[in-house]
Design an enzyme around this catalytic site. Structure first.
Site, PDB file in Angstrom:
ATOM      1  N   HIS A  52       0.814  -1.228   0.000  1.00  0.00           N
ATOM      2  CA  HIS A  52       0.000   0.000   0.000  1.00  0.00           C
ATOM      3  C   HIS A  52       0.842   1.269   0.000  1.00  0.00           C
ATOM      4  CE1 HIS A  52      -3.622  -2.294   0.324  1.00  0.00           C
ATOM      5  NE2 HIS A  52      -3.280  -2.835   1.482  1.00  0.00           N
ATOM      6  N   ASP A 109      -2.210 -10.572  -2.586  1.00  0.00           N
ATOM      7  CA  ASP A 109      -2.826 -10.156  -1.323  1.00  0.00           C
ATOM      8  C   ASP A 109      -4.310  -9.877  -1.597  1.00  0.00           C
ATOM      9  OD1 ASP A 109      -1.978  -8.873   1.564  1.00  0.00           O
ATOM     10  OD2 ASP A 109      -3.606  -7.710   0.649  1.00  0.00           O
ATOM     11  N   HIS A 119      -6.002  -7.388  -0.725  1.00  0.00           N
ATOM     12  CA  HIS A 119      -6.225  -5.978  -1.048  1.00  0.00           C
ATOM     13  C   HIS A 119      -5.440  -5.576  -2.301  1.00  0.00           C
ATOM     14  CE1 HIS A 119      -6.733  -6.337   3.387  1.00  0.00           C
ATOM     15  NE2 HIS A 119      -7.786  -5.582   3.154  1.00  0.00           N
ATOM     16  N   ASP A 121      -4.717 -12.930   3.428  1.00  0.00           N
ATOM     17  CA  ASP A 121      -6.003 -12.365   3.832  1.00  0.00           C
ATOM     18  C   ASP A 121      -7.110 -12.765   2.846  1.00  0.00           C
ATOM     19  OD1 ASP A 121      -4.449 -10.726   2.191  1.00  0.00           O
ATOM     20  OD2 ASP A 121      -4.717  -8.917   3.404  1.00  0.00           O
TER      21      ASP A 121
HETATM   22  C1  SP5 Z   1      -1.077  -5.233   3.788  1.00  0.00           C
HETATM   23  C2  SP5 Z   1      -2.549  -5.279   4.078  1.00  0.00           C
HETATM   24  O1  SP5 Z   1      -3.158  -6.327   3.999  1.00  0.00           O
HETATM   25  N1  SP5 Z   1      -3.124  -4.142   4.465  1.00  0.00           N
HETATM   26  C3  SP5 Z   1      -4.507  -4.097   4.740  1.00  0.00           C
HETATM   27  C4  SP5 Z   1      -4.954  -2.772   5.238  1.00  0.00           C
HETATM   28  C5  SP5 Z   1      -6.396  -2.809   5.586  1.00  0.00           C
HETATM   29  N2  SP5 Z   1      -6.786  -1.649   6.288  1.00  0.00           N
HETATM   30  C6  SP5 Z   1      -8.179  -1.507   6.533  1.00  0.00           C
HETATM   31  C7  SP5 Z   1      -8.655  -2.501   7.535  1.00  0.00           C
HETATM   32  C8  SP5 Z   1     -10.151  -2.413   7.628  1.00  0.00           C
HETATM   33  C9  SP5 Z   1     -10.618  -3.416   8.614  1.00  0.00           C
HETATM   34  N3  SP5 Z   1     -12.010  -3.628   8.415  1.00  0.00           N
HETATM   35  C10 SP5 Z   1     -12.597  -4.441   9.426  1.00  0.00           C
HETATM   36  C11 SP5 Z   1     -13.937  -4.898   8.986  1.00  0.00           C
HETATM   37  C12 SP5 Z   1     -14.418  -5.973   9.897  1.00  0.00           C
HETATM   38  N4  SP5 Z   1     -15.632  -6.539   9.393  1.00  0.00           N
HETATM   39 ZN    ZN Z   2      -4.103  -7.229   2.463  1.00  0.00          ZN
END
Ligand code: SP5
Ligand code: ZN
Length: 371
Positions: free
Chosen positions: A171, A207, A209, A296
């Protein structure tokens, strides 16, 4: 397979992050890397090597020097400004609408880096979920060295090398940290490989994301092809990039391939997407693939919404390796801690042509039971 690992990541000891303004238990914690390390040690087929210090130059080859200086000094600056907080997070982010209707000259003045550390964190940061603590900078520098040492091993002839990077990187953009990422380990490694070989390099990002940082860094580059399979940003972080119509510009036109997928994506859906991604890599020359590897995508991941199982990681690793290119495999996300060991073991065994090992690791079995 060689694994590049260092305990330096332990200094980035996060316990709390914020999600939509509220403190929640941190996802990107030290236990993640330790789970993976111990599963690979127990496997017996992996040899561990320490990272080598590569200095700042490979970092400033892809990042603004201002970001490096901010991350280096942020913790002491927080203290110097009398803020006794457990971690640094931004106060205010510059929203582009703040400058709406103003001339470019005015906008340029208003985007000068402020002095207040909460403003500086907003200036350099993407979001409030990437807490910075006393040991963050050293850990992030070490993660870069893990990636570069893995790249060196691949350039030295290793078929596949795994860099157990933590914190992750994809990111982080040229001038921005965020999403648990500080320096873009994969982009730094890819750039170093381009410079050392003169070849084209492919980055395959699996990943959950979208790797907005890697996409941004190579957006106009004709020599680095970025291919990413990820959750549709309409419903998942990073929300503002990752759509399929983002294909690169200028010399990078056509070099960026985003494959966004729906919630509930299954093993079969994922393998079909993997075939598309691998075809895009196979279509251009080059002998090295940098893999941004995240777990993830796993069905039990607390922040993902795909439905993958451990077996598919072995198969994806196998198919990526089947392109016959050297692999620099770098750890990104994955937050269901009990399964990280078995999933990493499965992917990496697949990548080196070893059979899937269905036995538990770290007390975790596929069914989700703890034995
Ligand atoms: C490297 C990587 O995987 N970074 C991920 C960053 C995600 N940041 C936002 C996290 C949002 C968490 N949402 C929780 C929802 C629960 N239902
Ligand atoms: Zn991620």
């Amino acid at each position: 397979m060689q694994v590049v690992y260092t305990p330096a990541h332990l200094g980035h000891d996060i316990t709390v992050e914020t999600y939509m303004g509220l403190p929640v238990p941190a996802n990107e914690v030290a236990e993640r890397a330790e789970r993976i390390r111990s599963a690979l040690v127990a496997d017996g087929g992996f040899s561990f090597v320490d990272p080598v210090d590569h200095g700042e130059d490979p970092i400033t080859a892809v990042h603004d020097a201002g970001l490096l200086r901010f991350l280096e000094g942020a913790w002491s600056e927080l203290r110097a400004q009398g803020l006794s907080r457990p971690f640094l997070a931004a106060d205010t982010y510059p929203n582009r609408a703040m400058f709406e209707g103003m001339s470019d000259q005015t906008i340029a003045k208003l985007t000068l880096e402020p002095r207040h550390i909460g403003g500086r964190a907003g200036f350099w940061g993407l979001d409030s979920a990437a807490p910075l603590v006393a040991g963050t900078y050293r850990a992030a520098r070490a993660a870069v060295d893990v990636a570069l040492t893995a790249a060196d091993a691949a350039l030295g002839g290793e078929t596949a090398v795994y860099g157990l990077c933590r914190p992750p990187g994809h990111h982080a953009a040229r001038s921005m940290y965020g999403g648990y990422c500080f320096f873009n380990n994969a982009a730094i490694a890819a750039e170093a490989i381009v410079r050392s070989t003169g070849e084209r390099v492919a980055v395959l990002d699996v990943d959950f994301h979208h790797g907005n940082g890697t996409q941004q860094i190579f957006w106009r580059r004709g020599d680095v092809r970025y291919v990413s399979i990820h959750a549709d940003p309409d419903r998942q972080y990073p929300y503002f990039l990752g759509r399929s119509d983002e294909t690169g510009e200028g010399p990078g036109t056509g070099e960026n391939l985003n494959i966004p997928l729906p919630a509930g994506t299954t093993n079969d859906d994922y393998l079909a997407a993997t075939e598309r991604a691998l075809a895009a890599i196979d279509a251009v020359p080059g002998s090295v693939i940098v893999v941004s590897l995240g777990f993830d995508t796993y069905g039990l991941d607390p922040i993902g919404d795909f439905a993958l199982t451990t077996e598919v990681y072995h198969e994806v690793g196998r198919r990526v390796a089947s392109l016959g290119r050297r692999l620099v495999i770098l750890q990104e996300g994955g937050y269901h801690r009990p399964s990280l060991g078995v999933n990493a073991r499965a992917w990496l065994r697949g990548a080196e042509g070893r059979p899937h090992d269905p036995r538990p690791a770290g007390g975790f079995t596929e069914a989700g039971s703890v034995v």
